[in-house]
Write a protein that holds these residues in place. Sequence first.
Motif, mmCIF file in Angstrom:
data_model
loop_
_atom_site.group_PDB
_atom_site.id
_atom_site.type_symbol
_atom_site.label_atom_id
_atom_site.label_comp_id
_atom_site.label_asym_id
_atom_site.label_seq_id
_atom_site.Cartn_x
_atom_site.Cartn_y
_atom_site.Cartn_z
ATOM 1 N N SER A 20 25.893 -19.940 -6.303
ATOM 2 C CA SER A 20 25.526 -18.591 -6.735
ATOM 3 C C SER A 20 25.120 -17.723 -5.551
ATOM 4 O O SER A 20 25.421 -16.516 -5.520
ATOM 5 C CB SER A 20 24.387 -18.657 -7.751
ATOM 6 O OG SER A 20 24.778 -19.400 -8.890
ATOM 7 N N ARG A 21 24.448 -18.317 -4.590
ATOM 8 C CA ARG A 21 24.051 -17.580 -3.392
ATOM 9 C C ARG A 21 25.275 -17.063 -2.629
ATOM 10 O O ARG A 21 25.323 -15.899 -2.211
ATOM 11 C CB ARG A 21 23.222 -18.490 -2.481
ATOM 12 C CG ARG A 21 22.737 -17.850 -1.192
ATOM 13 C CD ARG A 21 22.119 -18.902 -0.267
ATOM 14 N NE ARG A 21 23.109 -19.893 0.141
ATOM 15 C CZ ARG A 21 23.921 -19.740 1.188
ATOM 16 N NH1 ARG A 21 23.895 -18.625 1.892
ATOM 17 N NH2 ARG A 21 24.779 -20.691 1.499
ATOM 18 N N ALA A 27 30.329 -11.008 -3.601
ATOM 19 C CA ALA A 27 30.385 -9.891 -4.548
ATOM 20 C C ALA A 27 29.812 -8.626 -3.924
ATOM 21 O O ALA A 27 30.353 -7.526 -4.115
ATOM 22 C CB ALA A 27 29.625 -10.253 -5.823
ATOM 23 N N GLN A 28 28.715 -8.769 -3.184
ATOM 24 C CA GLN A 28 28.126 -7.606 -2.539
ATOM 25 C C GLN A 28 29.077 -7.016 -1.497
ATOM 26 O O GLN A 28 29.266 -5.798 -1.426
ATOM 27 C CB GLN A 28 26.798 -7.960 -1.892
ATOM 28 C CG GLN A 28 26.089 -6.736 -1.298
ATOM 29 C CD GLN A 28 24.815 -7.104 -0.594
ATOM 30 O OE1 GLN A 28 24.762 -8.081 0.147
ATOM 31 N NE2 GLN A 28 23.769 -6.326 -0.813
ATOM 32 N N ASP A 43 22.532 -4.675 -6.825
ATOM 33 C CA ASP A 43 22.377 -5.058 -8.223
ATOM 34 C C ASP A 43 23.425 -6.088 -8.635
ATOM 35 O O ASP A 43 23.128 -7.029 -9.387
ATOM 36 C CB ASP A 43 22.478 -3.818 -9.119
ATOM 37 C CG ASP A 43 21.239 -2.946 -9.050
ATOM 38 O OD1 ASP A 43 20.187 -3.429 -8.596
ATOM 39 O OD2 ASP A 43 21.329 -1.759 -9.449
ATOM 40 N N LEU A 44 24.649 -5.916 -8.152
ATOM 41 C CA LEU A 44 25.691 -6.885 -8.475
ATOM 42 C C LEU A 44 25.391 -8.232 -7.833
ATOM 43 O O LEU A 44 25.618 -9.288 -8.446
ATOM 44 C CB LEU A 44 27.057 -6.370 -8.013
ATOM 45 C CG LEU A 44 28.248 -7.261 -8.370
ATOM 46 C CD1 LEU A 44 28.340 -7.471 -9.880
ATOM 47 C CD2 LEU A 44 29.547 -6.670 -7.834
ATOM 48 N N ALA A 45 24.865 -8.215 -6.618
ATOM 49 C CA ALA A 45 24.487 -9.467 -5.961
ATOM 50 C C ALA A 45 23.393 -10.188 -6.751
ATOM 51 O O ALA A 45 23.409 -11.418 -6.884
ATOM 52 C CB ALA A 45 24.025 -9.195 -4.529
ATOM 53 N N ARG A 127 34.648 -7.965 -13.271
ATOM 54 C CA ARG A 127 35.930 -8.160 -12.588
ATOM 55 C C ARG A 127 35.738 -8.483 -11.107
ATOM 56 O O ARG A 127 36.455 -9.312 -10.533
ATOM 57 C CB ARG A 127 36.808 -6.923 -12.746
ATOM 58 C CG ARG A 127 37.444 -6.786 -14.122
ATOM 59 C CD ARG A 127 38.308 -5.543 -14.184
ATOM 60 N NE ARG A 127 37.626 -4.435 -14.826
ATOM 61 C CZ ARG A 127 37.968 -3.157 -14.691
ATOM 62 N NH1 ARG A 127 38.967 -2.817 -13.881
ATOM 63 N NH2 ARG A 127 37.320 -2.224 -15.340
ATOM 64 N N ILE A 128 34.773 -7.829 -10.489
ATOM 65 C CA ILE A 128 34.452 -8.141 -9.092
ATOM 66 C C ILE A 128 33.883 -9.551 -8.991
ATOM 67 O O ILE A 128 34.272 -10.350 -8.139
ATOM 68 C CB ILE A 128 33.446 -7.125 -8.523
ATOM 69 C CG1 ILE A 128 34.065 -5.731 -8.441
ATOM 70 C CG2 ILE A 128 32.957 -7.564 -7.137
ATOM 71 C CD1 ILE A 128 33.096 -4.660 -7.988
#
Length: 212
Positions: A20-21, A27-28, A43-45, A127-128
Amino acid sequence: MLLSLAQSIQERDIVTYDHSRRVAVYAQRLARYLGWSRREARDLALAALVHDLGKTWIGNDILNKSAALSREERLKMERHPITGARILIGYEVHPFYVEAVLYHHESWNGQGYPARLKGEEIPFSARILTVADVYDVLTSQRPYKDPLTTDEARERLLAGSGTNFDPVILQAFVHLLDITPDFTLTQHVCGISLKNLRQPGFYNMFIAGSSS
């Protein structure tokens, strides 16, 4: 609250937390490359840090199984986005995070889970997150597989363009791979204490340091 939940993942399953990290970092990076603001990407991270929260309710016999999952085991595994989203709803976190967690296994062609959303029905955040999540799975050691190289993972992702992945987002991710030396993060047990993330300014240092 999200960091506390991420800590619960770390305490339950360090491998899932480490995954997850890395997904949070990917994602960021991708969100920023797509033009999201620093706050939106952050926020997405944070959503990525808890995207597998539902797996904390799945037994190790399934999570760590080296053989193929049975149909019943796969159905249990495929419920983890719903479980994670329900936990977040219970803590009354913002719907942005709930949507990202709930829909990160949806596919562009509508064959994903849990809701079989298709195309732009899938929230952009999810999606990202899907691309970042799958890239890390492909390039990581798992009980059931060896890691792929960056080039092998790149080709596997491209093969899923327009089926598994939003083609525009995927193309951006692949371009980011091509222009970023040492893009892939090292797989290891993260020794960072999550309580430090609550200190002012530490979050940005955490993300930046993960790229090394």
